[in-house]
Design a protein around this motif. Sequence first.
Motif, short mmCIF file in Angstrom:
data_model
loop_
_atom_site.label_atom_id
_atom_site.label_comp_id
_atom_site.label_asym_id
_atom_site.label_seq_id
_atom_site.Cartn_x
_atom_site.Cartn_y
_atom_site.Cartn_z
N ARG A 154 47.31 33.34 36.00
CA ARG A 154 46.19 33.17 35.60
C ARG A 154 46.33 32.48 34.08
NH1 ARG A 154 41.76 35.28 37.60
NH2 ARG A 154 43.12 36.90 38.75
N VAL A 155 46.85 32.49 33.52
CA VAL A 155 46.59 32.15 32.02
C VAL A 155 47.06 30.64 32.12
CG1 VAL A 155 47.55 31.83 29.58
CG2 VAL A 155 46.59 34.44 30.88
N ILE A 156 48.07 30.79 32.94
CA ILE A 156 48.64 29.09 33.00
C ILE A 156 48.00 28.24 33.41
CG2 ILE A 156 50.41 27.53 33.59
CD1 ILE A 156 52.93 30.17 32.91
N ALA A 157 47.18 28.55 34.79
CA ALA A 157 46.62 27.30 35.45
C ALA A 157 45.27 27.46 34.62
CB ALA A 157 46.48 28.32 36.79
N ALA A 158 45.00 28.71 33.51
CA ALA A 158 43.55 27.98 33.46
C ALA A 158 43.89 27.19 32.21
CB ALA A 158 42.87 28.99 33.03
N LYS A 159 45.01 27.49 31.32
CA LYS A 159 45.70 26.08 30.49
C LYS A 159 45.70 25.29 30.72
CE LYS A 159 47.08 25.47 26.30
NZ LYS A 159 45.81 25.38 24.59
N ASN A 160 46.32 24.49 31.68
CA ASN A 160 46.83 23.63 32.42
C ASN A 160 46.05 22.33 32.79
OD1 ASN A 160 49.38 23.66 31.81
ND2 ASN A 160 50.25 24.55 33.53
N ALA A 161 44.84 23.61 33.23
CA ALA A 161 43.38 23.10 33.76
C ALA A 161 42.02 22.17 32.11
CB ALA A 161 42.57 23.86 34.71
N GLY A 162 42.49 22.97 31.34
CA GLY A 162 41.98 22.25 30.25
C GLY A 162 40.63 23.47 29.71
N TYR A 163 40.96 24.79 30.19
CA TYR A 163 39.76 25.77 29.81
C TYR A 163 40.34 26.40 28.62
CZ TYR A 163 37.71 25.76 34.31
OH TYR A 163 36.66 25.93 36.10
N GLU A 164 39.46 27.13 27.46
CA GLU A 164 39.51 27.14 26.23
C GLU A 164 39.85 29.59 26.31
OE1 GLU A 164 37.31 23.91 23.78
OE2 GLU A 164 36.36 25.39 26.31
N GLY A 165 39.19 29.29 27.80
CA GLY A 165 39.48 30.95 27.35
C GLY A 165 39.01 31.70 29.22
N ILE A 166 39.61 32.80 29.20
CA ILE A 166 39.06 33.24 30.42
C ILE A 166 38.70 34.69 30.95
CG2 ILE A 166 42.22 32.55 31.17
CD1 ILE A 166 42.62 35.00 30.54
N GLY A 167 38.18 34.54 31.87
CA GLY A 167 36.57 35.83 32.05
C GLY A 167 38.09 37.34 32.60
N LEU A 168 38.00 37.85 32.26
CA LEU A 168 39.04 38.92 32.98
C LEU A 168 37.95 40.50 33.21
CD1 LEU A 168 41.96 39.97 30.93
CD2 LEU A 168 41.79 38.59 33.42
N ARG A 169 38.25 40.78 34.44
CA ARG A 169 37.63 42.06 35.42
C ARG A 169 38.39 43.65 35.03
NH1 ARG A 169 36.96 41.59 41.02
NH2 ARG A 169 38.48 40.37 41.18
N ALA A 170 37.80 44.27 34.73
CA ALA A 170 38.62 45.13 34.60
C ALA A 170 40.19 45.86 35.34
CB ALA A 170 37.49 47.33 34.80
N GLU A 171 39.50 45.42 36.37
CA GLU A 171 40.13 45.23 37.64
C GLU A 171 41.42 43.91 37.59
OE1 GLU A 171 36.33 45.94 39.52
OE2 GLU A 171 36.66 44.68 38.46
#
Length: 279
Positions: free
Chosen positions: A23-40
Amino acid sequence: MSKQHPLTISSYTLGTKVTFEERVIAAKNAGYEGIGLRAENYIAALQEGLHDEDILNILKKHNMKVTEVEYITLWADDERTLEQQMKEQICFKMCELFDVKQINCGLMENYSIEHTAQKLKELCSRAGDIIIGVEPMPYSGIPDLEKGWKVVEASGCDNAKIILDTWHWVRANQPFEKVIDMIPADKIVSVQINDVQARPYAKEVLRDESMHDRVAPGCGYGDTAGFCKMLQKKGVKPNAVGVEVICDEYVEKGVDFAAKYTYDNAVKVLKEAWPEVLA
């Protein structure tokens, strides 16, 4: 110095069939600066065998931050189950662990403004310094900004604020003028952008559309740019701008596609309508 409103990919956008690091790698490679996380998502990471230190190390390794924590529901019930209380406590812990300042919350049950405001006040008290972001959703007990703001205002809590989402705004048939005037800009804590299909699902199954058939920003039949321009004109300075595109079609093409496609189209819209977010 951290960015004031980092462009964030919602936890929903990449689905559930992905490890935490993927999840982190996909977001980073796309260009995002942050990720949202649910409790799940957090619990799933623990079930992978990761510990808190491992999760933090993965984020540091890829130079990513968690910028949104979600999702507390059923908080207006008079009798809350142990499961509900535990999920709330997990969200509080995640805020502390990831240094996140807010929790996204929704309410499917339809209570009076007075009752909902009192229960929001109690939740805000339990949250302490954490901001509780209330998200109006057209199929929920808080269907639009009007009721959402009345509830937040009546709670009297400094840490009670509003989350605005393009899809929910459009499907609630709210215009891009006047409605927003009722609420101070600093009471909008975060913004979620996406787009809509040409025709909505039937009212009875509208939530299914929200959870399976949204469109990337600027790629549908709504006016994501107009939504962003409205917020820019209002002077909104969100903690995060989340790209919340929940679309089975994108996820089926893989997490890398879902991340990159939503990021690229979000940037196109923001360059036109709200360039300050990308500065």
